[in-house]
Design an enzyme around this catalytic site. Sequence first.
Site, PDB file in Angstrom:
ATOM      1  N   TYR A 183      55.648  41.693 -59.113  1.00 42.41           N
ATOM      2  CA  TYR A 183      56.179  41.097 -60.337  1.00 42.41           C
ATOM      3  C   TYR A 183      55.125  41.151 -61.445  1.00 42.41           C
ATOM      4  O   TYR A 183      55.429  41.504 -62.593  1.00 42.41           O
ATOM      5  CB  TYR A 183      56.594  39.654 -60.078  1.00 42.41           C
ATOM      6  CG  TYR A 183      57.127  38.950 -61.310  1.00 42.41           C
ATOM      7  CD1 TYR A 183      58.418  39.191 -61.771  1.00 42.41           C
ATOM      8  CD2 TYR A 183      56.328  38.051 -62.013  1.00 42.41           C
ATOM      9  CE1 TYR A 183      58.902  38.558 -62.904  1.00 42.41           C
ATOM     10  CE2 TYR A 183      56.809  37.411 -63.145  1.00 42.41           C
ATOM     11  CZ  TYR A 183      58.092  37.665 -63.582  1.00 42.41           C
ATOM     12  OH  TYR A 183      58.560  37.040 -64.714  1.00 42.41           O
ATOM     13  N   LYS A 194      55.398  43.010 -65.196  1.00 42.36           N
ATOM     14  CA  LYS A 194      55.229  42.330 -66.480  1.00 42.36           C
ATOM     15  C   LYS A 194      54.117  42.984 -67.308  1.00 42.36           C
ATOM     16  O   LYS A 194      54.179  42.985 -68.542  1.00 42.36           O
ATOM     17  CB  LYS A 194      54.946  40.850 -66.259  1.00 42.36           C
ATOM     18  CG  LYS A 194      56.099  40.080 -65.618  1.00 42.36           C
ATOM     19  CD  LYS A 194      57.305  39.943 -66.556  1.00 42.36           C
ATOM     20  CE  LYS A 194      58.429  40.929 -66.304  1.00 42.36           C
ATOM     21  NZ  LYS A 194      59.592  40.678 -67.187  1.00 42.36           N
ATOM     22  N   VAL A 234      59.417  28.247 -67.702  1.00 43.76           N
ATOM     23  CA  VAL A 234      60.448  27.334 -68.204  1.00 43.76           C
ATOM     24  C   VAL A 234      61.531  27.103 -67.150  1.00 43.76           C
ATOM     25  O   VAL A 234      61.760  27.941 -66.276  1.00 43.76           O
ATOM     26  CB  VAL A 234      61.078  27.871 -69.508  1.00 43.76           C
ATOM     27  CG1 VAL A 234      60.058  27.839 -70.624  1.00 43.76           C
ATOM     28  CG2 VAL A 234      61.615  29.286 -69.325  1.00 43.76           C
TER      29      VAL A 234
END
Length: 253
Positions: free
Chosen positions: A148, A152, A179
């Site tokens: 991951y 990114k 978030v």
Amino acid sequence: MARIFITGSADGLGQMAARELVEQGHQVVLHARNEKRAKEALTKVPGAEAALAADLSSMEETKRLAAEVNQIGSFDAIIHNAGVYRVTGYATGAEGLPLLLAVNTIAPYILTCLIHPPKRLIYLSSGMHLSGDPSLKGLQGDQPLASYSDSKLHGLILAKAAARNWVGVYANTLDPGWVPTKMGGAGAPDNLEQGFQTQVWLAVSNEPEALVSGRYFHHQREAHYQLKADDAGVQEQFLDLCEQISGVRFPEN
């Protein structure tokens, strides 16, 4: 009024950004991974112009999506919001690529290459990109694989490459923070409102701070990022490797 296309806007931050942009009076085209979710997205974002369906884990569907976007017309901004985080086992897309690599890296690359360049390009990254591998080993060989964090970092490199190669296009990356969305989990500590507002700001704001290119933002402020992404050699290697995987060449300006 601007026209904006947002990938992965059936839920989460993409949907929130879409709602905000529609409320501000902009034209928004949504995207979901299948027809059912696309129809649901239109009910959740009243006033959206349309919703397109394509599974971004499939390179062929991603290429078709790019053609459909071009058929709609020109766009002022494209937000590459779609992404996956938790992948069970060695899940793969239609062509056998690892799901995480297909959705987070190759899909935005294909869409960037094939959709007519808008005035603004926005890519979602993560603070986790700081531990991504700038040697790009995961994109090499017969069995590409990336974490991951790698994916990114790839988004940041892609934005930097677009900013360097395409004069007249504002291409930027943002970290929405950790978030509380479906991806981030209910216990995520960052502010949800700020998580999507940077997308909106970069897409339509005429503030001087938003009219820049090749920058990395967190909550509407420039933030620390992995400096290897600025290396033109790393950018060109990334574009070459993505072309080898997808069969799609990054276009000249």
